[in-house]
Design a protein around this motif. Structure first.
Motif, PDB file in Angstrom:
ATOM      1  N   MET A   1       0.839  -1.195   0.000  1.00 20.77           N
ATOM      2  CA  MET A   1       0.000   0.000   0.000  1.00 20.77           C
ATOM      3  C   MET A   1       0.876   1.248   0.000  1.00 20.77           C
ATOM      4  O   MET A   1       1.811   1.361   0.780  1.00 20.77           O
ATOM      5  N   ALA A   2       0.581   2.181  -0.908  1.00 16.03           N
ATOM      6  CA  ALA A   2       1.379   3.403  -1.001  1.00 16.03           C
ATOM      7  C   ALA A   2       1.149   4.279   0.227  1.00 16.03           C
ATOM      8  O   ALA A   2       0.021   4.447   0.679  1.00 16.03           O
ATOM      9  N   ARG A   3       2.233   4.849   0.752  1.00 16.68           N
ATOM     10  CA  ARG A   3       2.147   5.715   1.929  1.00 16.68           C
ATOM     11  C   ARG A   3       3.078   6.911   1.753  1.00 16.68           C
ATOM     12  O   ARG A   3       4.100   6.819   1.076  1.00 16.68           O
ATOM     13  N   PHE A   4       2.741   8.014   2.398  1.00 14.22           N
ATOM     14  CA  PHE A   4       3.587   9.197   2.398  1.00 14.22           C
ATOM     15  C   PHE A   4       4.451   9.223   3.651  1.00 14.22           C
ATOM     16  O   PHE A   4       4.006   8.847   4.730  1.00 14.22           O
ATOM     17  N   HIS A   5       5.697   9.677   3.462  1.00 15.42           N
ATOM     18  CA  HIS A   5       6.605   9.906   4.583  1.00 15.42           C
ATOM     19  C   HIS A   5       7.352  11.215   4.326  1.00 15.42           C
ATOM     20  O   HIS A   5       7.610  11.574   3.171  1.00 15.42           O
ATOM     21  N   PRO A   6       7.750  11.949   5.374  1.00 10.82           N
ATOM     22  CA  PRO A   6       8.570  13.148   5.174  1.00 10.82           C
ATOM     23  C   PRO A   6      10.020  12.758   4.894  1.00 10.82           C
ATOM     24  O   PRO A   6      10.630  12.007   5.648  1.00 10.82           O
ATOM     25  N   LEU A   7      10.568  13.265   3.793  1.00  9.10           N
ATOM     26  CA  LEU A   7      11.966  13.031   3.434  1.00  9.10           C
ATOM     27  C   LEU A   7      12.667  14.379   3.311  1.00  9.10           C
ATOM     28  O   LEU A   7      12.110  15.339   2.777  1.00  9.10           O
ATOM     29  N   ARG A   8      13.901  14.427   3.801  1.00  5.67           N
ATOM     30  CA  ARG A   8      14.655  15.676   3.805  1.00  5.67           C
ATOM     31  C   ARG A   8      15.401  15.872   2.479  1.00  5.67           C
ATOM     32  O   ARG A   8      15.988  14.940   1.931  1.00  5.67           O
ATOM     33  N   VAL A   9      15.347  17.111   1.969  1.00  3.78           N
ATOM     34  CA  VAL A   9      16.068  17.479   0.744  1.00  3.78           C
ATOM     35  C   VAL A   9      17.534  17.698   1.085  1.00  3.78           C
ATOM     36  O   VAL A   9      17.869  18.494   1.964  1.00  3.78           O
ATOM     37  N   THR A  10      18.428  16.976   0.395  1.00  5.92           N
ATOM     38  CA  THR A  10      19.865  17.123   0.650  1.00  5.92           C
ATOM     39  C   THR A  10      20.600  17.840  -0.476  1.00  5.92           C
ATOM     40  O   THR A  10      21.752  18.238  -0.302  1.00  5.92           O
ATOM     41  N   ALA A  11      19.952  18.003  -1.629  1.00  2.00           N
ATOM     42  CA  ALA A  11      20.583  18.735  -2.730  1.00  2.00           C
ATOM     43  C   ALA A  11      19.508  19.241  -3.680  1.00  2.00           C
ATOM     44  O   ALA A  11      18.496  18.566  -3.908  1.00  2.00           O
ATOM     45  N   VAL A  12      19.728  20.430  -4.207  1.00  2.37           N
ATOM     46  CA  VAL A  12      18.884  21.012  -5.249  1.00  2.37           C
ATOM     47  C   VAL A  12      19.823  21.435  -6.368  1.00  2.37           C
ATOM     48  O   VAL A  12      20.570  22.410  -6.229  1.00  2.37           O
ATOM     49  N   ASP A  13      19.836  20.689  -7.456  1.00  7.65           N
ATOM     50  CA  ASP A  13      20.771  20.930  -8.554  1.00  7.65           C
ATOM     51  C   ASP A  13      20.032  21.531  -9.742  1.00  7.65           C
ATOM     52  O   ASP A  13      19.085  20.941 -10.268  1.00  7.65           O
TER      53      ASP A  13
ATOM     54  N   ARG B   1     -13.826  10.740  -0.377  1.00  5.69           N
ATOM     55  CA  ARG B   1     -14.724  11.347   0.612  1.00  5.69           C
ATOM     56  C   ARG B   1     -14.823  10.490   1.868  1.00  5.69           C
ATOM     57  O   ARG B   1     -15.156  10.983   2.955  1.00  5.69           O
ATOM     58  N   ASN B   2     -14.532   9.198   1.725  1.00 10.46           N
ATOM     59  CA  ASN B   2     -14.672   8.272   2.845  1.00 10.46           C
ATOM     60  C   ASN B   2     -13.352   7.654   3.292  1.00 10.46           C
ATOM     61  O   ASN B   2     -13.228   7.244   4.443  1.00 10.46           O
ATOM     62  N   ARG B   3     -12.389   7.578   2.368  1.00 12.94           N
ATOM     63  CA  ARG B   3     -11.057   7.035   2.683  1.00 12.94           C
ATOM     64  C   ARG B   3     -10.003   7.976   2.107  1.00 12.94           C
ATOM     65  O   ARG B   3      -9.542   7.798   0.975  1.00 12.94           O
ATOM     66  N   PRO B   4      -9.588   8.999   2.856  1.00 14.25           N
ATOM     67  CA  PRO B   4      -8.596   9.954   2.346  1.00 14.25           C
ATOM     68  C   PRO B   4      -7.252   9.311   2.021  1.00 14.25           C
ATOM     69  O   PRO B   4      -6.414   9.954   1.378  1.00 14.25           O
ATOM     70  N   ASP B   5      -7.016   8.055   2.464  1.00 16.75           N
ATOM     71  CA  ASP B   5      -5.742   7.399   2.196  1.00 16.75           C
ATOM     72  C   ASP B   5      -5.728   6.693   0.842  1.00 16.75           C
ATOM     73  O   ASP B   5      -4.745   6.019   0.510  1.00 16.75           O
ATOM     74  N   ALA B   6      -6.775   6.823   0.034  1.00 17.99           N
ATOM     75  CA  ALA B   6      -6.781   6.194  -1.285  1.00 17.99           C
ATOM     76  C   ALA B   6      -5.637   6.741  -2.134  1.00 17.99           C
ATOM     77  O   ALA B   6      -5.357   7.943  -2.116  1.00 17.99           O
ATOM     78  N   PRO B   7      -4.953   5.892  -2.895  1.00 18.33           N
ATOM     79  CA  PRO B   7      -3.783   6.337  -3.662  1.00 18.33           C
ATOM     80  C   PRO B   7      -4.170   7.123  -4.912  1.00 18.33           C
ATOM     81  O   PRO B   7      -5.028   6.704  -5.683  1.00 18.33           O
ATOM     82  N   TYR B   8      -3.536   8.270  -5.099  1.00 14.00           N
ATOM     83  CA  TYR B   8      -3.700   9.029  -6.340  1.00 14.00           C
ATOM     84  C   TYR B   8      -2.579  10.045  -6.413  1.00 14.00           C
ATOM     85  O   TYR B   8      -1.911  10.340  -5.415  1.00 14.00           O
ATOM     86  N   ALA B   9      -2.354  10.575  -7.600  1.00 15.50           N
ATOM     87  CA  ALA B   9      -1.376  11.643  -7.752  1.00 15.50           C
ATOM     88  C   ALA B   9      -1.887  12.704  -8.729  1.00 15.50           C
ATOM     89  O   ALA B   9      -2.211  13.810  -8.331  1.00 15.50           O
ATOM     90  N   CYS B  10      -2.030  12.343 -10.010  1.00  9.46           N
ATOM     91  CA  CYS B  10      -2.301  13.382 -11.004  1.00  9.46           C
ATOM     92  C   CYS B  10      -3.777  13.672 -11.225  1.00  9.46           C
ATOM     93  O   CYS B  10      -4.142  14.754 -11.654  1.00  9.46           O
TER      94      CYS B  10
END
Length: 354
Positions: free
Chosen positions: A1-13, A292-301
């Motif tokens: 199941m897809a999940r979100f986690h906070p990841l730290r940015v270490t470089a912006v090129d 509307r009932n399960r905000p954890d449903a996977p989507y992106a675009c």
């Protein structure tokens, strides 16, 4: 199941005037979750003015070695889209040390390394997943060769120019690199101009034995990908050997169909091991009903492009407005895009876990 986690940015090129590469650190406890196949993508999200914004960006770094603990870092390429809420933020505001909400990897535009001859036709930011595919393949599989045909407007607008050049230096005999610029003349190589179906039909057989290529990977703007597919099919390449991913579809391209929801329609869903049934409001997609009932449903675009919301249609019938993400074999097997699906029967059942 897809999940979100906070990841730290270490470089912006900075790659070009309108694109950057973001490097994200993956802590040890999350590396197994962020193990990815070459060619997969990440969904990034942020909240702006009370609204959640999600965008999908392909991983350009090589896939981790099998059997290891997963990637220590992930790298994605972001190109500015005019009026783009996330790409503008990425180019102008994201800095080293920031934390981004990042979904675990998804996508089926992938290649597991194996001996053989492979090729790609890419345009613009379409190089991003193919860079991961080609670098992983050539590094892991000594019996593999790769032909990369890339189209860009100018040299200055070409993303990952140095990374591709380094890959060519590492594998000079196994990576065949062909560059076409549409708005700039080159001192050597192919004449400038767009790579359309007619030009590719003439060009591809002159570059490599088209029929011997084990897998073709097409990525970039809708017009380029569709033209390349038509050229390959015209040259006798089987549909199963052609893989495609579209990064952006202009409004009006393959316009959405009008869908009328049957009265009293209900969608039953299995998601992350749990089920539920909810009424579908007139005109909304099945994904909107689920969210509307399960905000954890996977989507992106939510545009039928990334395939993050793919689900298996267990029972019932649906109408999809657009589909730029699923292969014909997937739709024939019963998969649909929840973000583009409207119920065509009163009862519909989806399984996001299959």
């Amino acid at each position: 199941m897809a999940r979100f986690h906070p990841l730290r940015v270490t470089a912006v090129d900075r790659l070009t005037d309108d694109s950057v590469a973001l490097t994200l650190a993956v802590p040890p406890e999350l590396r197994a979750e962020y193990r990815h196949a070459p060619g997969q993508h990440l969904a990034l999200r942020r909240t702006a003015e009370g609204a959640e914004i999600r965008r999908t960006y392909s991983i350009c770094s090589p896939a981790p070695e099998p059997g290891g603990d997963g990637p220590r870092t992930l790298r994605v390429g972001v190109r500015l889209v005019e009026g783009g809420a996330f790409s503008t933020y990425a180019l102008k505001a994201i800095d080293v040390g920031d934390e981004l909400e990042v979904m675990t990897p998804a996508g089926r535009f992938t290649l597991e390394p194996a001996p053989g001859h492979y090729a790609a036709v890419v345009g613009g930011s379409g190089i991003t997943p193919v860079l991961s595919i080609a670098s992983t393949l050539l590094t892991r599989e000594p019996g593999a060769r790769f032909c990369l045909i890339r189209s860009d407007r100018t040299t200055a607008s070409t993303m990952f120019l140095e990374e591709v050049a380094d890959l060519k230096d590492r594998f000079p005999d196994r990576l065949h690199l062909v560059t076409v610029l549409s708005r700039e003349e080159q001192q050597a190589g192919l004449p400038s101009g767009r790579l359309d179906e007619e030009r590719l039909t003439d060009l591809l057989p002159a570059l490599l034995p088209v029929g011997d290529v084990a897998g073709w990977f097409l990525c970039g703007p809708y017009g380029l990908v569709q033209g390349a597919e038509r050229a390959l099919r015209g040259l006798g390449v089987a549909r199963t050997r052609i893989h495609q991913e579209i990064f952006h579809v202009d409004a009006g391209t393959a316009p959405a169909q009008t869908a009328v929801t049957p009265a009293h329609s209900t969608v039953t869903v299995r998601l992350d091991g749990r089920g539920g049934s909810w009424p579908v409001q007139d005109g909304e997609t099945l994904l909107e009903t689920v969210l509307r009932n399960r905000p954890d449903a996977p989507y992106a675009c939510k545009g039928g492009v990334c395939g993050t919301c793919r689900a298996f249609l267990v029972t019932g019938e649906v109408r999809m407005d657009r589909n730029f993400a699923l292969e014909p074999e997937e739709t024939e097997a019963g998969y649909v895009l929840a973000c583009q699906s409207h119920p065509a029967t009163e009862q519909v059942e989806l399984d996001f876990d299959r």
